[in-house]
Design an enzyme around this catalytic site. Sequence first.
Site, PDB file in Angstrom:
ATOM      1  N   ILE A 157       0.832  -1.195   0.000  1.00  0.00           N
ATOM      2  CA  ILE A 157       0.000   0.000   0.000  1.00  0.00           C
ATOM      3  C   ILE A 157       0.873   1.253   0.000  1.00  0.00           C
ATOM      4  CG2 ILE A 157      -1.735   1.318   1.257  1.00  0.00           C
ATOM      5  CD1 ILE A 157      -2.878  -1.341   2.248  1.00  0.00           C
ATOM      6  N   ASP A 176      10.803   2.347   6.718  1.00  0.00           N
ATOM      7  CA  ASP A 176      10.280   0.998   6.964  1.00  0.00           C
ATOM      8  C   ASP A 176      11.387   0.161   7.585  1.00  0.00           C
ATOM      9  OD1 ASP A 176       9.512  -1.867   6.468  1.00  0.00           O
ATOM     10  OD2 ASP A 176       7.800  -0.912   5.483  1.00  0.00           O
ATOM     11  N   ARG A 244      -4.246   1.625  10.452  1.00  0.00           N
ATOM     12  CA  ARG A 244      -4.817   0.954  11.610  1.00  0.00           C
ATOM     13  C   ARG A 244      -5.079   1.968  12.704  1.00  0.00           C
ATOM     14  NH1 ARG A 244      -6.214  -2.386   8.912  1.00  0.00           N
ATOM     15  NH2 ARG A 244      -5.781  -4.631   8.869  1.00  0.00           N
ATOM     16  N   ASP A 268      -9.153   7.549   8.515  1.00  0.00           N
ATOM     17  CA  ASP A 268     -10.098   6.508   8.107  1.00  0.00           C
ATOM     18  C   ASP A 268     -10.247   5.464   9.202  1.00  0.00           C
ATOM     19  OD1 ASP A 268     -11.807   5.237   6.118  1.00  0.00           O
ATOM     20  OD2 ASP A 268     -10.225   3.725   5.901  1.00  0.00           O
ATOM     21  N   GLU A 273     -12.917   2.127  17.625  1.00  0.00           N
ATOM     22  CA  GLU A 273     -13.914   1.778  16.604  1.00  0.00           C
ATOM     23  C   GLU A 273     -14.844   0.725  17.187  1.00  0.00           C
ATOM     24  OE1 GLU A 273     -12.669   0.820  12.643  1.00  0.00           O
ATOM     25  OE2 GLU A 273     -10.962   2.194  12.713  1.00  0.00           O
ATOM     26  N   HIS A 291     -13.600   4.015   8.013  1.00  0.00           N
ATOM     27  CA  HIS A 291     -12.853   2.787   7.721  1.00  0.00           C
ATOM     28  C   HIS A 291     -13.296   2.168   6.396  1.00  0.00           C
ATOM     29  CE1 HIS A 291     -10.477  -0.672   9.821  1.00  0.00           C
ATOM     30  NE2 HIS A 291     -10.179  -0.574   8.538  1.00  0.00           N
ATOM     31  N   ILE A 292     -13.099   2.932   5.319  1.00  0.00           N
ATOM     32  CA  ILE A 292     -13.556   2.498   3.990  1.00  0.00           C
ATOM     33  C   ILE A 292     -12.410   2.399   2.991  1.00  0.00           C
ATOM     34  CG2 ILE A 292     -15.915   3.354   4.278  1.00  0.00           C
ATOM     35  CD1 ILE A 292     -15.020   5.859   2.636  1.00  0.00           C
ATOM     36  N   GLY A 293     -11.180   2.246   3.494  1.00  0.00           N
ATOM     37  CA  GLY A 293     -10.027   2.244   2.597  1.00  0.00           C
ATOM     38  C   GLY A 293     -10.137   1.271   1.440  1.00  0.00           C
ATOM     39  N   ALA A 294     -10.601   0.065   1.700  1.00  0.00           N
ATOM     40  CA  ALA A 294     -10.697  -0.962   0.661  1.00  0.00           C
ATOM     41  C   ALA A 294     -12.087  -1.051   0.051  1.00  0.00           C
ATOM     42  CB  ALA A 294     -10.302  -2.315   1.233  1.00  0.00           C
TER      43      ALA A 294
END
Length: 317
Positions: A157, A176, A244, A268, A273, A291-294
Amino acid sequence: MKVLANDGISDSGIKALEKGGFEVITTKVAQEQVANFINENNVSVLLVRSATKVRKDIIDACTNLKIIGRGGVGMDNIDVEYARANGKHVINTPASSSESVAELVFAHFFSGVRFLHDSNRTMPLEGDSNFEGLKKAYANGIELRGKTLGIIGFGRIGQAVAKMALGLGMKVIAADKFVGKASIKVDFYNGQFINVEIETEPMEDLLQHSDFITLHVPSQDKYVIGSKEFELMKDNVGIVNASRGGIIDEVALIEALDKNKVLFAGLDVYENEPTPEIKILMHPKISLTPHIGAATLEAQDRIGTELATQIIGILVG
């Protein structure tokens, strides 16, 4: 064999599974009833997204369950190692939603730099009586082109976000712990492309040099971004979390927004939650999505068909 898609599955996924000889159940079963439902209906495959939790109690109770599938990337709602140790296959779809999440990240960035999240709240209330006042209030937008985007977490991502940023003319830096460098292929409509090599750097350097920051890391035991990290950032930084909940200290975020350290935030995901804190929901400098990323039609099609392919490969061969 029966598949319980407790958090839903696309029509394309259902058709692929049915073609493979499976019966697909899309009834939404309450968390506390999942184990009983699986056993009473002799379900072989349980598919979830983020809503349903698959912990040791379900794994222990459902001895005939063969596969646990997660439609998406992170599997922190599944006791993965325990399930595998007890003979269950655990699968997910890490590549299917990368572009969808990346596009939502930029939806939040564009909203933030042009105040869309706030103007869409106030225009219906004041647009007819205070048009000139609102025009002045929202007249100090900034451009993304030419700015530096810091990406924390440079997996699939994060790299999809990098492609879009490069296409917009942004400078991209990344941090990272596990990825040293990546080659980002930026495709154009006419078949041409460019490859851009990006080497990751320490997060402290990223925080100090970024105009905008986006997070793409797994669930953590502690905050990735807290008061200390906000202090390292540039003034008027924009930050987006479509990764997350619980990786940004929301109390520290509110403080940074109120002190004008952070220009805006796009969220998001949330620490609490599905009941985010009211201070987060009401803050005029935060762009919000649930929480609609996907959650695009294209991503859900890819997720459904990829899960179906894996399930058929494991159980049918």
